[in-house]
Design an enzyme around this catalytic site. Structure first.
Site, PDB file in Angstrom:
ATOM      1  N   HIS A   1       0.807   3.174  -1.086  1.00  0.00           N
ATOM      2  CA  HIS A   1       0.332   4.116  -0.068  1.00  0.00           C
ATOM      3  C   HIS A   1       1.208   5.355  -0.099  1.00  0.00           C
ATOM      4  CE1 HIS A   1      -1.376   0.366   2.060  1.00  0.00           C
ATOM      5  NE2 HIS A   1      -2.318   0.966   1.348  1.00  0.00           N
TER       6      HIS A   1
ATOM      7  N   GLU B   1       3.636   6.581   2.672  1.00  0.00           N
ATOM      8  CA  GLU B   1       4.761   5.739   3.068  1.00  0.00           C
ATOM      9  C   GLU B   1       5.960   6.021   2.177  1.00  0.00           C
ATOM     10  OE1 GLU B   1       1.513   2.418   4.516  1.00  0.00           O
ATOM     11  OE2 GLU B   1       2.848   1.929   2.861  1.00  0.00           O
TER      12      GLU B   1
ATOM     13  N   HIS C   1       6.442  -1.210   1.461  1.00  0.00           N
ATOM     14  CA  HIS C   1       5.558  -0.343   2.254  1.00  0.00           C
ATOM     15  C   HIS C   1       6.334   0.317   3.389  1.00  0.00           C
ATOM     16  CE1 HIS C   1       1.367  -1.495   0.973  1.00  0.00           C
ATOM     17  NE2 HIS C   1       2.107  -2.329   0.282  1.00  0.00           N
TER      18      HIS C   1
ATOM     19  N   GLU D   1       7.858  -4.146   4.938  1.00  0.00           N
ATOM     20  CA  GLU D   1       7.493  -2.956   5.707  1.00  0.00           C
ATOM     21  C   GLU D   1       8.736  -2.335   6.317  1.00  0.00           C
ATOM     22  OE1 GLU D   1       4.379  -1.812   6.251  1.00  0.00           O
ATOM     23  OE2 GLU D   1       3.022  -3.498   5.874  1.00  0.00           O
TER      24      GLU D   1
HETATM   25 ZN    ZN Z   1       1.346   0.511   3.205  1.00  0.00          ZN
END
Ligand code: ZN
Length: 1051
Positions: free
Chosen positions: A747, A750, A844, A929
């Protein structure tokens, strides 16, 4: 004897014994006498007024008994009878809370009746109860429409103003609030909003609210007024010709039914900025469930997403590619091959210049020559340096579209030249002729940033291919970023900030003459996005790698509306921003509003600030991004969002992220970003610099996994330790090391994931004993950027195919999703040769939660969270998946075990984590994350996250892997205690975790500090009016969106 009933408990008993029914029957009987006894009626109503509120079924009972009309008739005949009036009204108030009664009462003229009783200041005795009744009645749309038809909206406004003026000692707040409640309910319907606007309601409520602002106790009035005004604020369209990305990329093929086909196959003439029409007001009808509460939805969806199909939780023998086909990946695993010894010897002989393997530098030369030359022409100007003393003037230059870099020892010279024929900047005046340059001292960051090299960066940019053909380099990427040494605490929210921002927005409507509406930057103007100007406005630019700003509109002297560009080949997904501002004045506070945000809430409401980079600061030796901005607030605005981009939902609005800031330097060039930028060119530079850290003991290989759609290379790294010697034993140990597979940045928005990856890579290349042990323990395979195209083009979430690549892992298309296809291919290859990695982790960033945490996959925990029955034999599972996060929670201060989840969700079935777990068979398959905001626990509690903490996280991930090695290796098995800890920890948390997606959100994001009623959707009744089967959950597209944007679980 009835009068003896009194006191709360006795009323309760009375109700439970069926007393209500008796009273109501008595009322009916009494009403049939003619004339009815006034005294008896008075007594009965007084009693009913006491009993009613205690009896939940009171409204229904009264209706069934036929008591409604008795009270209404009595009231109509006794409007002047103050003695009888009050108890009647009190009973009526209880009747009205039932929505069916409300409709029926409305038909009998009770709305009109109440309006007769509700009056100006002098009549205060009766109006509160009448107002409450009226407010309840007006919740019915039929009644609201009736009130509008009889012109009661201007009347109500006038009465409100009267109370506002006369109640100078603020003793009748409840009445004023009651009046506003009536207005609030009427304006739930479209006609009501229209009437409100026509009656100058915006100005009236704006003015009264402004006068109330200084008195804190009047906040409820201000808040309700603000809510009404927001609801009535006419919906605007975004100032765009289309919400499709300003850039389009021609795909090699467009799958029918895919997002790109949908996007570009709309019939001509469809305006995707706003819906053509969603005026279904006429069909609106009252229903028994006249709820206006959209929050209810949340409860339904709580556990919807948990995978309950046990078959989907079992390992899947995937329709993997044939091994013959997978053999193409042989070349990425030379260290595993039988003839490795020979190759290694050759490698030694060639003095570790990776001569036998295509090197990173070599592949950088791969792109088509013509493109290379075209791009380099744009960037590099070979003219010699001209001395020019005025740095500030140069800095003005720097904001122009054409920049020239000339390198000279520790200085760069920037030139602006107009004689380039076909230049994009035709608007430049002749005084620029010949080019002017100024000396700019590049901050000497070599010591602070050993892995940053501005010259090398520019070299890397030359090989980077963007859809808009960017030719500029943003200064922060060029100079680099040195993490500041000071702490950056989470910003404390100022009381009333949202309200004051909303009021400023409302002023746009009330004082339209103050609004400039001057477009000063616009990507949709093909020739030149920068609009030249008289110097009264800021200048904007985002025409550089990872830049994202589509349009800037100066709305007031020091206030700008900014519109972000959608991801390429898509019409939404914007959140990431990165743009340049210049032409600022010192000592002026500027307000910036990003007006097309999509998510319903944001960490900007919980302490997160934007990032700013000042070129003046950089050249003064402080090249760094710093957290900036005051009066930060994120709220729903009055720009309507087309259902085309909102998963089919009509009547949605965008959100505004607003911040204010001052600039410290005159003639500065500043940059703002959503998070610390990390471009694809930065990655390439960084990887190139990693080569310099190589020692004879380190085995580092850089391959090109594949080319992306946009023609960028996707790097693949192999890091391990060289075998101790060429002896068979050592080579054997080398070859048999377990594999760790890491990836990041699928992504593009990010960017924190890249900083964590940077920390991992630098740790792995380090000289510490831990790093050596780690290299000796494992072979690392790393894809540091899974979505280079998205990163280059300033996307937030997608690749050039207009799709989220982390939803393509089940069946990636080799043409459309090459990086996923080939990364999965590598893993399939490993599975085939029985070398399944010990750990897979995809890095992420998380936009709505604090701290760093992991998502993993566990059948057991998934089953626990759902209500499915499973026999215990289904649930035999090694708890090993918990070990790594557990270790991390012990050693990494930013890491928070409580936020981790190991539940498999349906909406995540095609993410890397789930597919690698299920299809490849990696038990320890994770998404890690990292917060974009900051931490609320541990050593960094109360601080915003910075690159230092992110890089540290990446390093600590490595340390944790080393510990994991000790625990999982045969010798390490004696350490049972730790596994027991893990087990008990698991048991403890089991009960606490409600749902992976909702429980953390609540904990992490407390309710608003100010009352914000999100049901202030201006056409909520449109949704209500339809059959309830159009509930959002029947719409799979929307559900998918919810899972991304609402429920937070973002891998
Ligand atoms: Zn992500």
């Amino acid at each position: 004897e009835l009068l003896t009933v009194g006191g709360g408990r006795r009323v309760g008993v009375f109700v439970s014994k069926g007393g209500t029914g008796l009273l109501l029957q008595k009322l009916i009987t009494a009403s049939k006498e003619s004339p009815p006894s006034e005294e008896l009626m008075l007594q009965l109503h007084s009693l009913l007024a006491k009993v009613g509120p205690k009896d939940r079924k009171f409204g229904v009972k009264a209706r069934l008994n036929g008591a409604l009309n008795v009270t209404v008739n009595l009231l109509k005949q006794n409007l002047q009878n103050t003695k009888l009036l009050l108890p009647c009204l009190q009973v009526l108030r209880v009747y009205s809370t039932n929505s069916v009664n409300a409709i029926s009462l409305g038909k009998n003229g009770v709305v009109e009746l109440m309006f007769k009783i509700v009056g100006p200041y002098s009549k205060k005795n009766t109006s509160l109860v009448a107002l409450d009744t009226l407010g309840a009645l007006l919740k019915s749309k039929t009644n609201a429409r009736r009130a509008v038809d009889r012109a009661h909206v201007p009347a109500l406004l006038a009465v409100y103003q009267d109370w506002h003026r006369n109640d100078t000692r603020q003793r009748h707040m409840l009445i004023r609030k009651g009046l506003l409640a009536c207005l609030r309910n009427i304006t739930n319907i479209k006609l009501g909003r229209k009437a409100f606007i026509e009656a100058d309601g915006m100005r009236i409520l704006y003015n009264t609210s402004t006068e109330c602002l200084p008195v804190r106790t009047l906040d409820p009035l201000v808040n309700t007024s603000s809510l009404i005004m927001r609801k009535c604020f006419p919906k605007n369209r975004l100032p765009l010709p289309t919400i499709k990305s300003a850039f389009r990329y021609q795909l090699p093929h467009v799958p029918a039914g895919g997002p790109v086909a949908q996007l570009y196959n709309q019939p001509p003439g469809v305006d995707d900025v706003v819906d053509e029409s969603d005026d279904n007001e006429e069909t609106e009808a009252d229903t028994e469930n006249d709820t206006e509460n959209e929050e209810d939805d949340k409860d339904h969806r709580t556990n919807d997403d948990i995978e309950t199909d046990l078959n989907k939780l079992r390992p899947k023998e995937s329709q993997s590619r044939l091994f013959e086909e997978l053999r193409v990946y042989d070349r990425f695993f030379v260290e595993l091959s039988e003839d490795f010894q020979v190759r290694i010897l050759m490698g030694f002989a060639l003095n570790h210049t990776q001569a036998t393997i295509p090197s990173y530098q070599q592949y950088l030369l791969l792109p088509v020559q013509s493109i290379m030359s075209a791009m380099s022409k744009e960037i590099i100007c070979m003219s010699g340096p001209t001395n020019h003393p005025k740095v500030p003037k140069y800095l003005m230059r720097a904001t122009r579209a054409c920049k020239r870099f000339v390198h000279c020892i520790s200085f760069i010279y920037l030139f602006h030249s107009v004689n380039t024929g076909g230049s994009d900047c035709g608007s430049e005046g002749p005084e620029e002729e010949g080019g002017e340059g100024a000396v700019l001292e590049v901050p000497d960051t070599a010591l602070l940033l050993p892995l940053h090299d501005p010259d090398l960066y520019v070299e890397m940019v030359k090989g980077t291919r963007s859809v808009p053909h960017y030719s500029e380099v943003a200064y922060p990427d060029y100079f680099g970023h040195v993490a500041p040494t000071f702490r950056e605490p989470l910003l404390e929210r100022v009381y009333g900030v949202q309200r004051s921002k909303i009021f400023q927005d409302i002023e746009r409507l009330i004082h339209p003459n103050d609004i400039l509406d001057k477009v000063i930057y616009d990507l949709d103007i093909p020739s030149c996005p920068v609009i030249d100007d008289d110097g009264e406005s800021l200048k904007f630019n985002s025409q550089f790698e990872s830049g994202n700003l589509r349009k800037a509109v100066q709305v007031r002297k020091h206030e700008y509306d900014l519109v972000l560009n959608s991801d390429i080949n898509s019409n939404h997904y914007h959140q990431w921003f990165y743009f340049e501002v210049s032409g600022m004045r010192v000592g002026t506070t500027y307000r910036f509003n990003i007006i097309n945000c999509e998510k319903s809430n944001s960490q900007f409401n919980y302490g997160m600030q934007v990032l700013m980079y000042s070129v003046q600061e950089a050249i003064s030796g402080r090249p760094r991004w710093v957290r900036t901005g005051t009066d930060i607030c994120y709220y729903k605005n009055h720009f309507s969002r087309s259902s085309i981009a909102a998963g089919g939902q009509k009547g949605k609005s965008y959100y505004t992220m607003t911040f204010s800031t001052n600039f410290s330097h005159k003639d500065d060039v500043c940059y703002f970003a959503y998070h610390y930028p990390y471009t694809y060119s930065t990655l390439k530079m960084h990887l190139s610099k990693l080569e310099a850290l190589r020692t004879p003991q380190i085995y580092l290989r850089q391959d090109v996994l594949c080319e992306t759609l946009g023609g960028n290379s996707c790097p693949l790294l192999t890091i391990t330790a060289m075998p101790e010697s060429t002896s068979n034993d050592h080579i054997c140990q080398f070859r048999n090391r377990p594999l760790i597979f890491l990836s990041a940045r699928v992504h593009p928005g990010e960017t924190n994931a890249s900083w964590v990856m940077k920390g991992t890579l630098e740790f792995l290349m380090g000289t510490s004993p831990l790093a050596s042990s780690l290299r000796e323990a494992y072979i690392f395979k790393i894809v540091p950027m899974l979505n280079p195209d998205g990163v280059v083009n300033g996307n937030h979430r997608c690749s050039l195919s207009g799709e989220d690549l982390n939803r393509q892992w089940q069946s990636p298309n080799p043409e459309l999703h090459p990086t996923i296809y080939h990364t999965k291919g590598l893993l399939q290859y490993l599975a085939h040769i029985q070398r399944t990695p010990l750990v897979f982790c995809d890095y992420h960033g998380h936009s709505r939660k604090k701290n760093v945490f992991m998502y993993g996959c566990s059948v057991k925990e998934t089953v626990w969270q759902s209500n499915i029955n499973a026999t215990s034999c289904d649930l035999q599972e090694d708890l090993g998946y918990r070990t790594l996060p557990k270790i991390l929670s012990q050693i990494a201060p930013a890491f928070n075990m409580a936020s981790c989840s190991f539940v498999v969700e349906r909406s995540k079935a095609s993410t890397a984590r789930v597919v690698v777990w299920r299809e490849i068979g990696v038990q320890r398959s994770y998404t890690m994350e990292s917060t974009l905001c900051g931490c609320d626990q541990g050593k960094y509690k109360g601080l915003q996250i910075g690159t230092r903490e992110l890089e540290e996280m990446g390093a600590q991930f490595c340390v944790a892997l080393l510990r994991l090695r000790r625990l999982t290796s045969p010798l390490g098995l004696r350490n049972h205690q730790h596994l027991l800890d893990v087990e008990s920890d698991l048991m403890e948390t089991r009960c606490k975790v409600a749902s992976p997606t909702t429980y953390v959100m609540e904990e992490d994001e407390p309710s608003f500090l100010e009352e914000v009623d999100y049901s202030a959707e201006s056409n909520e009744e449109d949704a209500d009016a339809d059959d309830h089967s159009t509930d959002v959950f029947d719409n799979p597209v929307h559900l998918d969106q919810l899972s991304d944007s609402e429920t937070n679980h973002r891998d």
